[in-house]
Design a protein around this motif. Structure first.
Motif, PDB file in Angstrom:
ATOM      1  N   GLY A   1     -29.953 -29.039  38.525  1.00 12.18           N
ATOM      2  CA  GLY A   1     -29.154 -30.389  38.307  1.00 12.18           C
ATOM      3  C   GLY A   1     -27.953 -30.361  38.993  1.00 12.18           C
ATOM      4  N   CYS A   2     -27.535 -31.415  39.566  1.00  9.87           N
ATOM      5  CA  CYS A   2     -26.067 -31.238  40.299  1.00  9.87           C
ATOM      6  C   CYS A   2     -25.449 -32.685  39.497  1.00  9.87           C
ATOM      7  N   LYS A   3     -24.440 -32.536  38.878  1.00 10.61           N
ATOM      8  CA  LYS A   3     -23.470 -33.383  38.270  1.00 10.61           C
ATOM      9  C   LYS A   3     -22.763 -34.307  39.338  1.00 10.61           C
ATOM     10  N   LEU A   4     -22.698 -35.253  39.482  1.00 11.15           N
ATOM     11  CA  LEU A   4     -21.909 -36.398  40.414  1.00 11.15           C
ATOM     12  C   LEU A   4     -21.159 -37.207  39.743  1.00 11.15           C
ATOM     13  N   SER A   5     -19.918 -37.765  40.249  1.00  8.10           N
ATOM     14  CA  SER A   5     -19.333 -38.910  39.583  1.00  8.10           C
ATOM     15  C   SER A   5     -20.168 -40.317  39.850  1.00  8.10           C
ATOM     16  N   SER A   6     -19.777 -40.981  38.654  1.00  8.71           N
ATOM     17  CA  SER A   6     -20.542 -42.498  39.064  1.00  8.71           C
ATOM     18  C   SER A   6     -19.338 -43.572  39.487  1.00  8.71           C
ATOM     19  N   ASN A   7     -19.734 -44.711  39.702  1.00 12.18           N
ATOM     20  CA  ASN A   7     -18.920 -45.683  39.962  1.00 12.18           C
ATOM     21  C   ASN A   7     -18.411 -46.284  38.659  1.00 12.18           C
ATOM     22  N   ALA A   8     -17.661 -45.391  37.970  1.00 12.95           N
ATOM     23  CA  ALA A   8     -17.110 -45.801  36.532  1.00 12.95           C
ATOM     24  C   ALA A   8     -16.043 -44.631  36.222  1.00 12.95           C
ATOM     25  N   SER A   9     -14.953 -45.276  35.684  1.00 16.12           N
ATOM     26  CA  SER A   9     -13.956 -44.482  35.282  1.00 16.12           C
ATOM     27  C   SER A   9     -14.085 -43.830  33.944  1.00 16.12           C
TER      28      SER A   9
ATOM     29  N   MET B   1     -31.967 -19.265  43.470  1.00 18.29           N
ATOM     30  CA  MET B   1     -30.749 -19.700  43.798  1.00 18.29           C
ATOM     31  C   MET B   1     -30.759 -20.271  45.209  1.00 18.29           C
ATOM     32  N   GLY B   2     -31.581 -19.304  46.138  1.00 16.63           N
ATOM     33  CA  GLY B   2     -31.819 -19.490  47.678  1.00 16.63           C
ATOM     34  C   GLY B   2     -32.797 -20.582  47.893  1.00 16.63           C
ATOM     35  N   THR B   3     -33.331 -21.210  46.765  1.00 14.98           N
ATOM     36  CA  THR B   3     -34.399 -22.162  46.837  1.00 14.98           C
ATOM     37  C   THR B   3     -33.611 -23.497  46.800  1.00 14.98           C
ATOM     38  N   ILE B   4     -32.898 -23.555  45.457  1.00 12.87           N
ATOM     39  CA  ILE B   4     -32.458 -25.020  44.998  1.00 12.87           C
ATOM     40  C   ILE B   4     -30.818 -25.159  45.298  1.00 12.87           C
ATOM     41  N   GLU B   5     -30.256 -24.154  45.371  1.00 13.11           N
ATOM     42  CA  GLU B   5     -28.668 -24.236  45.651  1.00 13.11           C
ATOM     43  C   GLU B   5     -28.540 -24.902  47.372  1.00 13.11           C
ATOM     44  N   PRO B   6     -29.244 -24.508  48.318  1.00 13.25           N
ATOM     45  CA  PRO B   6     -29.114 -24.975  49.625  1.00 13.25           C
ATOM     46  C   PRO B   6     -29.220 -26.587  49.563  1.00 13.25           C
ATOM     47  N   VAL B   7     -30.201 -26.891  48.740  1.00 11.02           N
ATOM     48  CA  VAL B   7     -30.543 -28.289  48.829  1.00 11.02           C
ATOM     49  C   VAL B   7     -29.348 -29.159  48.224  1.00 11.02           C
ATOM     50  N   PHE B   8     -28.754 -28.677  47.343  1.00 12.30           N
ATOM     51  CA  PHE B   8     -27.434 -29.486  46.894  1.00 12.30           C
ATOM     52  C   PHE B   8     -26.330 -29.327  47.853  1.00 12.30           C
TER      53      PHE B   8
END
Length: 512
Positions: A143-151, A463-470
């Motif tokens: 998973g990759c945590k990304l900010s939303s359009n909310a404070s 790691m070499g499989t999923i991290e390049p995707v993110f």
């Protein structure tokens, strides 16, 4: 001295342009154009339009999909910027056939057609499979945590918002009382300035916003049935701890194939507790591959790997029931790995960033067992008696619980380093008599299976499989935050970026 022809980009030029000549074969733009026109069934959008006899013609979904995918590949996420590019950028004009869709039409397409985008992503994955880009030998989940359009300023429980509202109202009263005192004193120029009036208006607006949320009562309930932090702006997002601090956002989870790092399933969730979604992600990847290849179980021989965030008793039990070949480590796996035995010597000798926190209280390991007295001795030299010889925790670990005498702890000089709460009268220490490896549970069986050369080998390839995707989605495509609100809309945006990622694989490895 060398002389060069002068040039200037600050000029205009009228030239005849053939749109089809702007889409050069072998490029990413050509891959998008070919895919949308020849490989995707866009009739799934027809049910949203009822203008066959009356009403104006709608923008072709093919046009909207092309310009959105191309814009996302360039890191252009704003609907207004995409619409602007369709008016002045030659490649966008060529893809859209000079139809120039309005930004509201583009925004509606992205936010309203989540189910259709999911179907199209499955079709793109099927094409990747037909082109031989999916090996099905190993799938990696992360998973990759990304900010939303909310404070995150607008996050909290109902009690938090009550306190925040009271604090805002107090600030408003202080400003008003200040000017009332000035008026009574007859001070000249006591009228409120424009800046102060603006501040009062802003504070009242915030207080009204909080009150409106409190009246609706949309408090979030956690997994344990207790209230958790809600967000007034986007209540489906969540506060998440990341390496760059705490954010208000979503977790974009993806399943990628080892061969060419093609995404075989993608979902966005408003929670950072990844292990809750392990079953959904594996089922989603299996359903996608079954549809793509027409098999009853396309993942029968596929190995699944995931990091420690997906490790849980319920998830591992389900994996065993489904007979899935998986390697998901617990958070202590490096301490058991001989390759990390000398890891401490590679750490920096001086912790300049102060990332290492010293233990504030005595650990259980600092209590010494006396075999003659059969008692535990605390750091102050006092004896602890056996309180429970048959202790068992939720994971099934067994042990012996020792307790210190209240009279010893009451006058002990080391009490502040030993007992956490002021109301706690004496210290308890549990010494476990077995380990997870010695038990027969889904967790212990996973630990035994993982702590083998085969288990560590497959996990090393994760790691070499999923991290390049993110890395590609965040670094190259430029998705640093979600621009929409609500889990369904954010999930659609995440799937669109997954589609762009996969089309890039087709353009590079299959259609080049």
């Amino acid at each position: 001295m060398a002389r060069y022809k002068s040039y200037s980009q600050a000029q205009s030029m009228f030239i005849p342009v053939r749109f089809d000549e702007q889409i050069i074969p072998g490029t990413f733009v050509h891959a998008i154009d070919h895919l949308v026109d020849n490989e995707l069934d866009l009739s799934i959008f027809d049910k949203h339009y009822s203008n066959d006899k009356t009403g104006a013609p709608a923008y072709n979904p093919a046009v909207l999909l092309k310009v959105i995918l191309y814009a996302y590949s360039l890191g252009i996420i704003s609907s207004r910027r995409i619409a602007s590019c369709c008016e002045c950028h030659v490649t966008f004009i060529a893809l859209a056939g000079d139809t120039r869709p309005h930004f509201t039409t583009i925004a509606k397409f992205i936010s309203s057609y989540g189910q259709e985008i999911s179907v199209l992503l499955t079709r793109v994955i099927a094409i990747c499979s037909m082109e031989g880009l999916i090996g099905k030998k190993m799938f990696a989940i992360d998973g990759c945590k990304l900010s939303s359009n909310a404070s995150k300023e607008w996050s909290g429980t109902r009690e938090d918002f009550d306190r925040k509202k009271a604090k805002i109202e107090k600030s408003i009263q202080l400003i008003l009382k200040k000017h009332q005192a000035q008026d009574k004193g007859g001070d000249e120029g006591s009228d409120m300035t424009a800046k102060e009036k603006k501040a009062v208006k802003s504070l009242k607006k915030k207080a009204d916003k909080i009150q409106a949320w409190l009246d609706e009562g949309k408090e979030k309930i956690g997994v344990q049935g207790k209230p958790i932090q809600s967000n007034i702006t986007d209540n489906e997002s969540a506060k998440m701890a990341t390496s760059h601090g705490v954010i208000q956002g979503y977790t974009g989870i993806a399943v990628a194939d080892e061969k060419k790092q093609v995404i075989v399933h993608a979902e966005a969730y408003g929670s950072s507790t990844e292990h809750l979604f392990l079953k959904d992600m594996i089922d989603g990847a299996r359903d996608t591959m079954n549809l793509a290849e027409g098999d009853a179980d396309a993942l029968e021989d596929t190995i699944i790997t995931a990091d420690t965030g997906f490790h849980s008793s319920d998830g591992l039990e389900w994996i065993e029931e489904e007979r899935i070949k998986a390697y998901i480590p617990d958070n202590q796996f490096r301490k058991r790995d001989p390759n990390f035995a000398t890891a401490d010597r590679h750490k920096r000798p001086i912790d300049k960033r102060k990332t290492v926190k010293k233990a504030k209280y005595f650990k259980a390991s600092e209590f010494v067992y006396d075999p003659e007295k059969k008692k535990l001795i605390c750091p102050a030299g006092n004896e602890l008696y056996v309180e429970n010889s048959n202790f068992k925790d939720q994971k099934g670990l067994k042990g012996i619980t020792y307790a210190a005498k209240k009279t010893d702890c009451r006058v002990c000089e080391l009490r502040a380093k030993c007992i956490r709460g002021k109301k706690v009268e004496h210290r308890h220490v549990t010494v476990f008599t077995n380990t997870m490896r010695q038990m027969d549970t889904p967790i212990s069986r996973m630990i035994k299976r993982f702590d083998t050369p085969k288990g560590r080998f497959w996990y090393s390839r994760r790691m070499g499989t999923i991290e390049p995707v993110f890395g590609n989605i965040r670094g190259t495509l430029g998705l640093n935050r979600f621009t929409l609100r609500g889990r369904d809309k954010v999930d659609t945006q995440w799937k669109l970026f997954a589609m762009v990622h996969n089309i890039g694989k087709l353009a590079r490895y299959a259609w080049c």
